[in-house]
Scaffold this motif. Sequence first.
Motif, PDB file in Angstrom:
ATOM      1  N   PHE A  96       0.823  -1.205   0.000  1.00  0.00           N
ATOM      2  CA  PHE A  96       0.000   0.000   0.000  1.00  0.00           C
ATOM      3  C   PHE A  96       0.858   1.257   0.000  1.00  0.00           C
ATOM      4  CE2 PHE A  96      -2.235  -2.798   3.303  1.00  0.00           C
ATOM      5  CZ  PHE A  96      -3.084  -3.401   2.386  1.00  0.00           C
ATOM      6  N   ILE A  97       0.238   2.348  -0.461  1.00  0.00           N
ATOM      7  CA  ILE A  97       0.727   3.671  -0.094  1.00  0.00           C
ATOM      8  C   ILE A  97      -0.404   4.376   0.652  1.00  0.00           C
ATOM      9  CG2 ILE A  97       2.440   3.931  -1.923  1.00  0.00           C
ATOM     10  CD1 ILE A  97       0.381   5.579  -3.506  1.00  0.00           C
ATOM     11  N   ALA A  98      -0.023   5.164   1.646  1.00  0.00           N
ATOM     12  CA  ALA A  98      -0.994   5.990   2.360  1.00  0.00           C
ATOM     13  C   ALA A  98      -0.754   7.435   1.946  1.00  0.00           C
ATOM     14  CB  ALA A  98      -0.837   5.820   3.869  1.00  0.00           C
ATOM     15  N   VAL A  99      -1.775   8.034   1.333  1.00  0.00           N
ATOM     16  CA  VAL A  99      -1.677   9.405   0.835  1.00  0.00           C
ATOM     17  C   VAL A  99      -2.434  10.322   1.783  1.00  0.00           C
ATOM     18  CG1 VAL A  99      -2.626  10.904  -0.972  1.00  0.00           C
ATOM     19  CG2 VAL A  99      -1.269   8.882  -1.605  1.00  0.00           C
ATOM     20  N   ALA A 148      -1.315  20.236  -1.942  1.00  0.00           N
ATOM     21  CA  ALA A 148      -1.415  19.851  -3.356  1.00  0.00           C
ATOM     22  C   ALA A 148      -2.747  19.174  -3.681  1.00  0.00           C
ATOM     23  CB  ALA A 148      -0.258  18.926  -3.731  1.00  0.00           C
ATOM     24  N   LEU A 149      -3.434  18.655  -2.657  1.00  0.00           N
ATOM     25  CA  LEU A 149      -4.696  17.953  -2.909  1.00  0.00           C
ATOM     26  C   LEU A 149      -5.929  18.787  -2.543  1.00  0.00           C
ATOM     27  CD1 LEU A 149      -3.912  14.281  -1.793  1.00  0.00           C
ATOM     28  CD2 LEU A 149      -4.233  15.169  -4.098  1.00  0.00           C
ATOM     29  N   THR A 150      -5.715  20.030  -2.133  1.00  0.00           N
ATOM     30  CA  THR A 150      -6.859  20.869  -1.758  1.00  0.00           C
ATOM     31  C   THR A 150      -7.867  20.908  -2.904  1.00  0.00           C
ATOM     32  OG1 THR A 150      -5.480  22.226  -0.344  1.00  0.00           O
ATOM     33  CG2 THR A 150      -7.555  23.206  -1.082  1.00  0.00           C
ATOM     34  N   GLY A 151      -9.117  20.652  -2.568  1.00  0.00           N
ATOM     35  CA  GLY A 151     -10.168  20.687  -3.589  1.00  0.00           C
ATOM     36  C   GLY A 151     -10.447  19.346  -4.229  1.00  0.00           C
ATOM     37  N   TRP A 152      -9.766  18.304  -3.786  1.00  0.00           N
ATOM     38  CA  TRP A 152      -9.982  16.974  -4.391  1.00  0.00           C
ATOM     39  C   TRP A 152     -11.413  16.505  -4.157  1.00  0.00           C
ATOM     40  CZ3 TRP A 152     -11.300  12.226  -2.193  1.00  0.00           C
ATOM     41  CH2 TRP A 152     -11.407  12.208  -0.793  1.00  0.00           C
ATOM     42  N   THR A 153     -11.893  15.661  -5.032  1.00  0.00           N
ATOM     43  CA  THR A 153     -13.192  15.011  -4.835  1.00  0.00           C
ATOM     44  C   THR A 153     -13.001  13.512  -5.076  1.00  0.00           C
ATOM     45  OG1 THR A 153     -13.821  15.169  -7.158  1.00  0.00           O
ATOM     46  CG2 THR A 153     -14.422  17.031  -5.748  1.00  0.00           C
ATOM     47  N   PRO A 154     -13.873  12.687  -4.523  1.00  0.00           N
ATOM     48  CA  PRO A 154     -13.729  11.240  -4.736  1.00  0.00           C
ATOM     49  C   PRO A 154     -13.733  10.870  -6.226  1.00  0.00           C
ATOM     50  CG  PRO A 154     -15.234  11.645  -2.938  1.00  0.00           C
ATOM     51  CD  PRO A 154     -14.931  12.990  -3.532  1.00  0.00           C
ATOM     52  N   GLU A 155     -14.449  11.623  -7.040  1.00  0.00           N
ATOM     53  CA  GLU A 155     -14.548  11.291  -8.465  1.00  0.00           C
ATOM     54  C   GLU A 155     -13.240  11.524  -9.208  1.00  0.00           C
ATOM     55  OE1 GLU A 155     -16.837  13.324  -6.893  1.00  0.00           O
ATOM     56  OE2 GLU A 155     -18.088  11.543  -6.589  1.00  0.00           O
ATOM     57  N   ASP A 156     -12.469  12.529  -8.759  1.00  0.00           N
ATOM     58  CA  ASP A 156     -11.281  12.876  -9.560  1.00  0.00           C
ATOM     59  C   ASP A 156      -9.971  12.740  -8.778  1.00  0.00           C
ATOM     60  OD1 ASP A 156     -11.250  15.061  -7.925  1.00  0.00           O
ATOM     61  OD2 ASP A 156     -11.859  16.494  -9.452  1.00  0.00           O
ATOM     62  N   LEU A 157      -9.995  11.989  -7.683  1.00  0.00           N
ATOM     63  CA  LEU A 157      -8.776  11.875  -6.869  1.00  0.00           C
ATOM     64  C   LEU A 157      -7.582  11.377  -7.702  1.00  0.00           C
ATOM     65  CD1 LEU A 157      -7.283  11.982  -4.138  1.00  0.00           C
ATOM     66  CD2 LEU A 157      -7.982   9.603  -3.789  1.00  0.00           C
ATOM     67  N   LEU A 158      -7.794  10.354  -8.524  1.00  0.00           N
ATOM     68  CA  LEU A 158      -6.664   9.797  -9.273  1.00  0.00           C
ATOM     69  C   LEU A 158      -6.143  10.784 -10.315  1.00  0.00           C
ATOM     70  CD1 LEU A 158      -7.814   6.091  -9.696  1.00  0.00           C
ATOM     71  CD2 LEU A 158      -6.289   7.064  -7.977  1.00  0.00           C
TER      72      LEU A 158
END
Length: 432
Positions: A386-389, A395-405
């Motif tokens: 695993f990696i734990a992010v 850098a991830l501010t504003g992420w959503t489950p739909e576009d995380l990758l």
Amino acid sequence: MKGLAPDYVYTPQGLIPDQVVSVSDEGVILAIANRDSGVAITEELPGMVLLPGFVNTHSHAFQRALRGHTQRRLSANDTFWTWRNAMYAEAQRLTPELIYEHSKQVYHEMLAAGYTSVGEFHYVHHQPGGRPYDNPNILAEAVVQAGRDAGIRVVLLLTAYAQGNFKQPPDAHQLRFCDRSLDAYLARAETLRTSGIPFGVAPHSVRAVPAKWLTAIADYSRQHQIPFHIHADEQRAEIEQCLAAEGCTPIELLQRCAALGPLTTVVHATHANAREIELLAQTGATICVCPTTEGDLGDGIAPYAELRQANIPLTIGSDSNTRLDPFEELRWAEYSARMRYQRRRVLVSDEMASPGPLLFAYGTRYGARALRLQSGQIAPGLAADFIAVDLNTPALTGWTPEDLLDVLCFGTAASQVIKQTWVQGQKVWSYI
Ligand SMILES: [Zn+2]
């Protein structure tokens, strides 16, 4: 047994909140269950998402020593071939101790970048001048030990090398890479394979071994169901030389030698033509692209749109280890494709709107398949890699489950977001 409880876990079913991932003492994933299912939690991972570790399908660990040292003028017209001279000089210096040190250091860097497995395409075997060490596998064993000590899973891809170019004897620098005979190579391979380490075979290239070696080594790979990896079509000169010597292109030669199939990974395929792509697709072969190295060496840009159209599985490799960041490799696969075709969204799967999920699959489960590993996804029965992010990094501010990758692949560096790396159920790296 362990129970890891992140905010989200990325499974084959997608991103799921509030799960506990249970892992056996042997480091195998047992189950992914709801937090309220009663599974014991041994480690809370607040604010984190657990993703499968990346698989680095193609590395030459010792070339890490060249990082930053081959950018200045080496000749009047610097190319892959003048870089190769610098690399050969570095290869001459290696001792068992030095190859261990280089490898351990670069494997630590890989873990920090989120790679949990690496296919080590290992080709420096013998003493300078070509005489085998008393233990003819001492350098391979040093690499394996470095992986063990660093905590990364190394799949040793034992490289076969016999000649300098098509039907040409090796030059002085290449003697360290060469086995005296096919039998000598296969005997070394057999010793390593039966020692129980993750193992595969790897003729260096169609120019570095005679055609009959390709046939025999491919047979060996099929007999034992182990990976068969080979560089091909990285440079146009190799294709021209192959046409002159064998009357066909490198991937056509592999087909003629019965060396293409589901166990085959062709590294680079940068200049593969339509016929070669058709052969790769028909036989179920994989292609490993190494965008940062291919950029550094001026190789060219793979025919990504045609590879995607033919549904050929891609994987990534850090190759010369000039840079270690799977997000960067994946981003540059897609970005260089956009520049080549002058359009956006080249590496997308038919059912997904954005490239992130397919790119991520290239970096994880397709790589695991190319190395014949039971890993690459977070699912029961697979290795707990695993990696734990950290979802709270800027850098991830504003992420959503739909576009995380997509946010990860196009908007971050591994060093900004990865806080822990786990291999076979053990936390082998964490951000301090
Ligand atoms: Zn390579």
